[in-house]
Enzyme design. Structure first.
Site, short mmCIF file in Angstrom:
data_model
loop_
_atom_site.label_atom_id
_atom_site.label_comp_id
_atom_site.label_asym_id
_atom_site.label_seq_id
_atom_site.Cartn_x
_atom_site.Cartn_y
_atom_site.Cartn_z
N GLU A 44 -1.87 -2.47 -7.17
CA GLU A 44 -3.20 -2.44 -7.78
C GLU A 44 -3.39 -3.79 -8.45
OE1 GLU A 44 -3.73 0.78 -10.54
OE2 GLU A 44 -5.76 0.12 -11.07
N ARG A 270 12.13 4.47 -9.29
CA ARG A 270 11.55 3.31 -9.95
C ARG A 270 12.66 2.48 -10.60
NH1 ARG A 270 6.20 3.45 -11.08
NH2 ARG A 270 5.65 1.87 -12.62
N LYS A 280 2.63 -2.03 -16.69
CA LYS A 280 1.57 -3.06 -16.68
C LYS A 280 0.74 -3.02 -17.95
CE LYS A 280 0.55 -2.92 -12.08
NZ LYS A 280 -0.37 -2.88 -10.98
#
Ligand code: ATP
Ligand code: MG
Length: 569
Positions: A44, A270, A280
């Protein structure tokens, strides 16, 4: 420290995930389920890529490469509010720097907005989607909890005609943000909350960086990701474990839409790292609140920060490949550092630099004279050759390499002692010069011309070898030394994460003295300053005023951490 049972649990997840994915791809190819493998890396564009993304990049591009397939780069740009061109450019640069190339042009979820809209109408026509007038809070209340089923919305049984009319009017901009949403009609009693009639389109009256004012309704992640995969012919859609619970929905949409292909989603663990943050939201906060000097601050775990600090992409790839056998999904930065040192030890050239200079005058060396001495560029790599280093009557050595009253174990320079200057001569200290305040400002020494190159013909030994720089030829530089950005292994575990920022994460030294060949050094050639560490020029560096970042010190702490049983490899 990490809870061991959690760590062991994570170990299985990592092992299974990475083995599972490659085994699965191999099986699918062998069984003819797919002719060739297509993966995608789907960031993203709302921030810079970080070391966690590196794991996803190496997996997606790596699997494609290993099995002769292709990997797409796809920007997941379904949220017009937070996405920027700066991030898109940075992401492309970082993926290429990591050594990978995507297939064709970069793709965007927004490339598929027309098709996604058609597919939404398709669901409506088939009775699989409805327009809901409940507001966000009501939707949350109706959704139920993990232990209680949800309740049907009073708008759930609208006819396809009514839904189509309302959805088209949503698209035409008749309603305000949040007034209505389109939901998939799945199952409000499902044990999986993601299946309780998820919202698939919402009204957001904001222009989109790529589609401008064309749309005021945007699809949600779950109604864009799998669909984009299907449109691109992605065979193996690899994502992190938090999307495991979304997989039934992913499959539900693929089953209920006229997609040209059937992609499958697989999840892997992850990456988390101690002494840093990888969310983020938190990284954005560090940048926006000025805790660091931008996304590419060398203290940041971003790929651009690591690059600016002088960390080579090969070391990051090596690090990621070793994660396959780690015991924990929370990795210590010492493992990355270990990979970096291992790479740089083989590949980085050696140079001499003095951080805190102390002047040395060689009294028996002729005034106004100088010479060039041959120095080996990299003892680990013969091919790196040699260079000439200027030597003269006045030199600099490290302040720390001299003690007026040295203890027994100190093998460096002291009054009356003899040491070797690297690649040069033996010198002996005869006198110490002090200023009025009693600070040592200069050493008066003599050299032995017979020891040129660093060995005495009479076989006499010295215990210390020091690095040095010729005063006349030295280049002045500024040096930035970095430490962990946080003092806590898990920042934010006990309170606000910014409270555990390390106030000493950056130390700046001025007036450092470099060997002349370092004056105009390429930023992508990390170099070892002998005995001090690895360094590379900062982005702000110029031949007129060199600025170097310390990539890391020479001392590897990884083995020690493992020996103590606290490690994760
Ligand atoms: P955040 O949750 O911090 O916003 P994200 O997962 O939303 O991060 P994306 O830009 O959507 O960030 O991520 C792109 C790809 O990288 C996704 O497939 C995601 O799963 C993967 N990824 C992101 N963070 C990590 C991580 N820490 N470890 C491994 N893969 C990651
Ligand atoms: Mg995401």
């Amino acid at each position: 420290m990490t809870n061991m049972s959690d760590a062991e649990h994570a170990e299985d997840a990592v092992k299974e995930a990475s083995d599972f994915i490659r085994d699965r791809v191999r099986d699918d190819l062998a069984a003819g389920v797919t002719k060739s493998v297509v993966t995608r890396f789907p960031p993203e564009p709302n921030g810079y890529l970080h070391i966690g993304h590196a794991k996803s990049i190496c997996l997606n591009f790596g699997v494609a490469q290993e099995f002769g397939g292709v990997c797409n780069l796809r920007f997941d740009d379904t949220n017009p509010a937070k996405e920027e061109q700066e991030f898109i450019d940075a992401i492309e640069e970082d993926v290429r720097w990591m050594g990978f190339e995507w297939d064709g042009a970069p793709r965007h979820a927004s490339d598929y907005f027309d098709t996604l809209y058609e597919w939404a109408e398709h669901l409506i026509n088939e009775g699989h989607a409805y327009v809901d007038d409940l507001n966000a809070e009501e939707i949350r209340e109706y959704r139920g909890t993990l232990t209680e089923p949800g309740k049907n919305s009073p708008y759930r049984d609208r006819t396809p005609e009514e839904n189509l009319d309302l959805f088209r009017r949503m698209k035409a901009g008749e309603f305000e943000d949040g007034a209505r949403v389109l939901r998939a009609k799945v199952d409000m009693a499902s044990g999986n909350i993601n299946m309780r009639d998820p919202v698939i389109y919402r009204i957001v009256k904001k222009p989109h960086p790529r589609t401008g004012d064309t749309w005021c309704i945007y699809p949600n992640y779950d109604f864009a990701h799998g669909q984009s995969d299907a449109l691109e012919g992605v065979t193996h859609s690899l994502c992190t474990l938090e999307f495991e619970d979304h997989r039934p929905l992913y499959d539900w949409f693929i089953a209920h839409l006229p997609t040209p292909s059937v992609p499958r989603q697989y999840e892997f663990a992850r990456l988390n790292m101690t002494y840093t943050v990888l969310s983020k939201r938190r990284l954005t906060q560090l940048v926006e609140d000025g805790h660091v000097n931008g996304w590419d601050d060398p203290r940041m775990p971003t790929l651009s920060g690591l690059r600016r600090r002088g960390i080579p992409p090969e070391a990051i790839r090596d690090f990621v490949s070793r994660l396959g056998v780690t015991k924990s999904d929370s990795v210590e930065p010492a493992l990355l550092d270990h990979c970096v040192r291992e790479h740089l030890n083989k590949h980085a050239e050696r140079r001499m630099a003095v951080l805190k200079p102390l002047k040395v005058v060689i009294e028996n060396y002729p005034e106004g004279q100088s010479e060039e001495l041959e120095a080996v560029n990299n003892p680990e790599d013969e091919g790196a050759g040699t260079r000439m280093v200027p030597f003269g009557r006045e030199l600099y050595i490290e302040q720390d390499d001299f003690m007026e009253d040295p203890p027994k174990k100190f093998f460096r320079l002291g009054p009356g002692r003899e040491v070797r200057l690297r690649w040069a001569y033996f010198i002996t200290c005869n006198d110490v010069v002090k200023d009025d305040a009693g600070n040592i400002i200069e050493l008066r020494c003599t050299y032995d011309p017979a020891t040129k190159g660093g060995d005495a013909p009479d076989g006499r030994k010295v215990k210390g070898t020091l690095h040095w720089v010729s005063a006349e030829h030295a280049v002045d530089a500024v040096l930035h030394q970095y430490d962990h950005l946080f003092t806590e292994p898990n920042p934010g575990k006990n309170g606000d994460f910014v409270d555990s920022l390390n106030p000493d994460s950056l130390t700046t030294l001025t007036g450092c003295k470099l060997e002349p060949s370092l004056g105009a050094w390429d930023a992508d050639r990390t170099v070892q300053f002998e005995r001090l560490g690895y360094f590379c020029p900062d982005l702000s560096s110029s031949p007129e005023s060199p600025v170097f970042n310390r990539t890391m010190t020479l001392r590897d702490t990884w083995a020690k951490i493992q020996a103590k049983g606290r490690g994760n490899a």
